[in-house]
Scaffold this motif. Structure first.
Motif, PDB file in Angstrom:
ATOM      1  N   SER A  25       0.821  -1.442  -0.205  1.00  0.00           N
ATOM      2  CA  SER A  25      -0.222  -0.267  -0.056  1.00  0.00           C
ATOM      3  C   SER A  25       1.267   1.083   0.123  1.00  0.00           C
ATOM      4  O   SER A  25       1.745   1.405   0.493  1.00  0.00           O
ATOM      5  N   VAL A  26       0.191   2.425  -0.518  1.00  0.00           N
ATOM      6  CA  VAL A  26       1.468   3.321  -1.103  1.00  0.00           C
ATOM      7  C   VAL A  26       0.016   4.704  -1.021  1.00  0.00           C
ATOM      8  O   VAL A  26      -0.921   4.470  -1.470  1.00  0.00           O
ATOM      9  N   LEU A  27       0.778   5.461   0.211  1.00  0.00           N
ATOM     10  CA  LEU A  27       0.166   6.731  -0.408  1.00  0.00           C
ATOM     11  C   LEU A  27       0.570   8.140  -0.641  1.00  0.00           C
ATOM     12  O   LEU A  27       1.991   8.133  -0.350  1.00  0.00           O
ATOM     13  N   ASP A  28       0.820   8.477  -1.693  1.00  0.00           N
ATOM     14  CA  ASP A  28       1.413   9.145  -2.722  1.00  0.00           C
ATOM     15  C   ASP A  28       0.749  10.745  -1.885  1.00  0.00           C
ATOM     16  O   ASP A  28      -0.584  11.100  -2.783  1.00  0.00           O
ATOM     17  N   ILE A  29       1.522  11.467  -1.153  1.00  0.00           N
ATOM     18  CA  ILE A  29       0.300  13.011  -1.324  1.00  0.00           C
ATOM     19  C   ILE A  29       1.124  14.130  -1.871  1.00  0.00           C
ATOM     20  O   ILE A  29       2.576  14.056  -2.629  1.00  0.00           O
ATOM     21  N   GLY A  30       0.838  14.737  -2.561  1.00  0.00           N
ATOM     22  CA  GLY A  30       0.375  15.904  -3.409  1.00  0.00           C
ATOM     23  C   GLY A  30       1.100  14.444  -5.075  1.00  0.00           C
ATOM     24  O   GLY A  30       1.890  15.166  -5.381  1.00  0.00           O
ATOM     25  N   PRO A  31       0.639  13.475  -5.385  1.00  0.00           N
ATOM     26  CA  PRO A  31       0.685  13.290  -6.614  1.00  0.00           C
ATOM     27  C   PRO A  31       0.317  14.642  -8.228  1.00  0.00           C
ATOM     28  O   PRO A  31       1.047  13.633  -8.723  1.00  0.00           O
ATOM     29  N   GLY A  32       0.626  15.362  -8.467  1.00  0.00           N
ATOM     30  CA  GLY A  32       0.297  15.995  -9.389  1.00  0.00           C
ATOM     31  C   GLY A  32      -0.388  15.000 -10.749  1.00  0.00           C
ATOM     32  O   GLY A  32      -1.460  15.142 -10.404  1.00  0.00           O
ATOM     33  N   GLN A  33       0.830  15.411 -11.097  1.00  0.00           N
ATOM     34  CA  GLN A  33       0.174  14.249 -12.835  1.00  0.00           C
ATOM     35  C   GLN A  33       0.155  12.541 -12.206  1.00  0.00           C
ATOM     36  O   GLN A  33       0.083  12.118 -13.125  1.00  0.00           O
ATOM     37  N   GLY A  34       1.049  12.331 -11.105  1.00  0.00           N
ATOM     38  CA  GLY A  34       0.375  10.785 -10.764  1.00  0.00           C
ATOM     39  C   GLY A  34       1.711  10.579 -11.274  1.00  0.00           C
ATOM     40  O   GLY A  34       2.151   9.226 -11.326  1.00  0.00           O
ATOM     41  N   THR A  35       3.277  11.611 -11.060  1.00  0.00           N
ATOM     42  CA  THR A  35       4.412  11.327 -11.453  1.00  0.00           C
ATOM     43  C   THR A  35       5.442   9.463 -10.488  1.00  0.00           C
ATOM     44  O   THR A  35       5.560   9.002 -11.170  1.00  0.00           O
ATOM     45  N   ILE A  59      -6.860  16.768 -10.201  1.00  0.00           N
ATOM     46  CA  ILE A  59      -7.358  15.382  -9.566  1.00  0.00           C
ATOM     47  C   ILE A  59      -7.816  14.882 -11.176  1.00  0.00           C
ATOM     48  O   ILE A  59      -7.911  14.137 -11.862  1.00  0.00           O
ATOM     49  N   ILE A  60      -8.834  16.150 -11.499  1.00  0.00           N
ATOM     50  CA  ILE A  60      -9.870  16.290 -12.982  1.00  0.00           C
ATOM     51  C   ILE A  60      -8.548  16.053 -14.144  1.00  0.00           C
ATOM     52  O   ILE A  60      -9.151  14.876 -15.184  1.00  0.00           O
ATOM     53  N   VAL A  88       4.913   5.866   2.124  1.00  0.00           N
ATOM     54  CA  VAL A  88       4.221   6.943   1.847  1.00  0.00           C
ATOM     55  C   VAL A  88       5.315   8.121   1.473  1.00  0.00           C
ATOM     56  O   VAL A  88       6.261   7.525   1.825  1.00  0.00           O
ATOM     57  N   ILE A  89       5.170   8.959   0.186  1.00  0.00           N
ATOM     58  CA  ILE A  89       5.428   8.938  -0.116  1.00  0.00           C
ATOM     59  C   ILE A  89       5.260  11.288  -0.492  1.00  0.00           C
ATOM     60  O   ILE A  89       3.998  11.525  -1.034  1.00  0.00           O
ATOM     61  N   ALA A  90       5.971  11.655  -0.410  1.00  0.00           N
ATOM     62  CA  ALA A  90       6.564  13.051  -0.065  1.00  0.00           C
ATOM     63  C   ALA A  90       6.969  13.792  -1.471  1.00  0.00           C
ATOM     64  O   ALA A  90       7.821  14.184  -0.979  1.00  0.00           O
TER      65      ALA A  90
END
Length: 177
Positions: A25-35, A59-60, A88-90
């Motif tokens: 499981s990963v929590l991506d903080i501030g994924p922006g474009q999903g990098t 998001i959209i 967790v990724i920031a």
């Protein structure tokens, strides 16, 4: 949205590959474009991904719901996780808040994860709003490698310092000994 430098991405990917059996499981903080999702998805094929993104147009516009099992539309400083995470990724996040807020975020998440990866500019890097997104402003634009090491030293297990970007691997309280 701001550009995501490639510096440090290999270091991040190597860490994830070497720990993939522990990351479900990963929590991506501030994924922006999903990098980070796009960078790591092949290394974590059976992983549950969540994102915390404050800027609804990202998001959209980047269709994050297609990649993440769950997207939390909120400011991470107000985010209350309902579960634990293996990772967790920031990535390019902490510079968008004060040092005190960054410390509160990191130390608030460490009890809820095995590993925490921080990628951050480690040179003076002023930035204003981009794409009418006020959350792109660099509030603390002068992090350095030494300051990152001093601030998070007890929990950093590995680090990469490039010419502009630093990547820091922190061991969370859920990590196996």
């Amino acid at each position: 949205m701001g550009n995501s430098w490639s510096q440090g991405k290999d270091f991040t990917q190597e860490f994830v590959r070497s720990h993939a059996n522990q990351i479900k499981s990963v929590l991506d903080i501030g994924p922006g474009q999903g990098t980070y999702f796009h960078l790591l998805k092949d290394d974590l094929p059976d992983c549950w991904w969540e994102g915390v993104e404050v800027f609804l147009p990202y998001i959209i516009g980047f269709k994050l719901e297609l990649f993440y099992g769950l997207i939390h539309h909120t400011d991470v400083r107000k985010f209350q996780p309902q579960r634990d995470y293996d990772l967790v990724i920031a990535g390019d996040v902490l510079e968008h808040m004060t040092k005190e807020q960054a410390e509160k975020l990191v130390y608030g998440m460490l009890p809820r994860c095995k590993y925490f990866i921080i990628s951050i500019p480690i040179v003076h890097w002023p930035q204003e709003a981009i794409n009418n997104n006020p959350y792109e402003i660099h509030v603390k634009d002068d992090w350095s490698h030494d300051e990152m090491m001093e601030t998070f030293r007890p929990d950093i297990t590995d680090a990469y310092a490039g010419s502009h970007i630093g990547v820091y691997i922190l061991k969370g309280e859920l990590a196996e000994e």
